[in-house]
Design a protein around this motif. Structure first.
Motif, short mmCIF file in Angstrom:
data_model
loop_
_atom_site.label_atom_id
_atom_site.label_comp_id
_atom_site.label_asym_id
_atom_site.label_seq_id
_atom_site.Cartn_x
_atom_site.Cartn_y
_atom_site.Cartn_z
N ASP A 50 1.23 -1.70 -0.28
CA ASP A 50 0.07 0.01 0.31
C ASP A 50 0.70 0.89 -0.07
OD1 ASP A 50 0.83 -0.48 3.19
OD2 ASP A 50 -1.04 -0.09 3.44
N ASP A 51 2.37 1.40 0.31
CA ASP A 51 2.74 2.96 0.48
C ASP A 51 3.60 3.19 -1.73
OD1 ASP A 51 4.65 0.10 1.20
OD2 ASP A 51 5.00 1.93 2.52
N ALA A 52 4.09 1.53 -1.93
CA ALA A 52 4.71 1.59 -2.58
C ALA A 52 4.41 2.57 -3.88
CB ALA A 52 4.65 0.25 -3.86
N ASP A 53 5.31 3.34 -4.53
CA ASP A 53 5.15 3.71 -5.69
C ASP A 53 5.62 3.65 -6.48
OD1 ASP A 53 4.75 6.53 -4.54
OD2 ASP A 53 6.84 6.32 -3.86
N VAL A 54 6.37 2.33 -6.98
CA VAL A 54 6.28 1.85 -7.83
C VAL A 54 6.62 0.06 -7.63
CG1 VAL A 54 7.99 0.78 -9.67
CG2 VAL A 54 8.07 3.10 -9.55
N VAL A 55 6.08 -0.80 -8.36
CA VAL A 55 6.22 -1.96 -8.37
C VAL A 55 6.79 -3.01 -9.93
CG1 VAL A 55 4.51 -3.63 -7.49
CG2 VAL A 55 3.91 -2.14 -7.14
N PHE A 56 7.99 -3.12 -9.50
CA PHE A 56 8.30 -4.31 -10.48
C PHE A 56 8.26 -5.28 -10.07
CE2 PHE A 56 11.76 -6.37 -12.95
CZ PHE A 56 11.62 -6.31 -14.14
N VAL A 57 7.62 -6.34 -11.41
CA VAL A 57 7.14 -7.80 -11.12
C VAL A 57 7.89 -8.72 -12.17
CG1 VAL A 57 5.12 -7.47 -9.87
CG2 VAL A 57 4.99 -7.18 -12.19
N TYR A 58 8.01 -10.16 -12.23
CA TYR A 58 8.42 -10.91 -13.48
C TYR A 58 7.94 -12.08 -12.85
CZ TYR A 58 12.33 -13.46 -16.44
OH TYR A 58 12.24 -14.27 -17.52
N LEU A 59 6.58 -12.46 -13.11
CA LEU A 59 5.83 -13.52 -12.81
C LEU A 59 5.42 -14.06 -14.02
CD1 LEU A 59 3.34 -12.17 -9.85
CD2 LEU A 59 5.72 -13.62 -9.69
N LEU A 60 5.23 -15.09 -13.94
CA LEU A 60 4.71 -16.49 -15.09
C LEU A 60 3.60 -15.82 -15.80
CD1 LEU A 60 5.65 -19.75 -13.73
CD2 LEU A 60 6.99 -18.27 -15.66
N PRO A 61 3.12 -15.66 -17.21
CA PRO A 61 1.63 -15.51 -17.62
C PRO A 61 0.34 -15.77 -16.93
CG PRO A 61 2.72 -16.40 -19.57
CD PRO A 61 3.57 -16.68 -17.66
#
Length: 113
Positions: A50-61
């Motif tokens: 909830d306090d993140a300004d940017v979230v970087f993700v690398y998950l599977l489709p």
């Protein structure tokens, strides 16, 4: 000047990141950017974003739909989501680097009823 917090479920990758961080070159003046990086051994699905300004993700489709739902409920409007290689089912892309397969999305304001 950003602060980065990484969440990784694989403890070996957490350790590897800590080692690389400790071996990073210190600048002659000023603070080391690596000092603003923290990596935690944690399951992303149990994270509080909830306090993140940017979230970087690398998950599977096949996980992107579930992740999109989680991000829409946990992240504040305006949070930028950066995805490596995979897109979300309904979030609109705001930027794309097709050569690197990196996509940018922004969590929109919650619609009023």
């Amino acid at each position: 000047g950003a602060t980065a917090v990484g969440l990784e479920i694989n403890p070996f990758l957490v350790l590897w990141t800590q080692i690389k961080k400790s071996l990073s070159k210190r600048p002659k003046t000023g603070s080391n950017p690596a000092d603003r990086v923290t990596v935690r051994w944690k399951n992303f699905w149990n994270a509080d974003l909830d306090d993140a300004d940017v979230v970087f993700v690398y998950l599977l489709p096949w996980r992107m739909e579930k992740l999109e739902s989680m991000l829409k409920t946990q992240c504040k409007p305006g949070t930028r989501i950066i995805s490596n290689s995979f897109i979300f089912p309904t979030l609109k892309k705001v930027d794309t680097d097709g050569q690197s397969h990196v996509y940018s999305f922004v969590i929109s304001k919650t619609p009023t009823v």
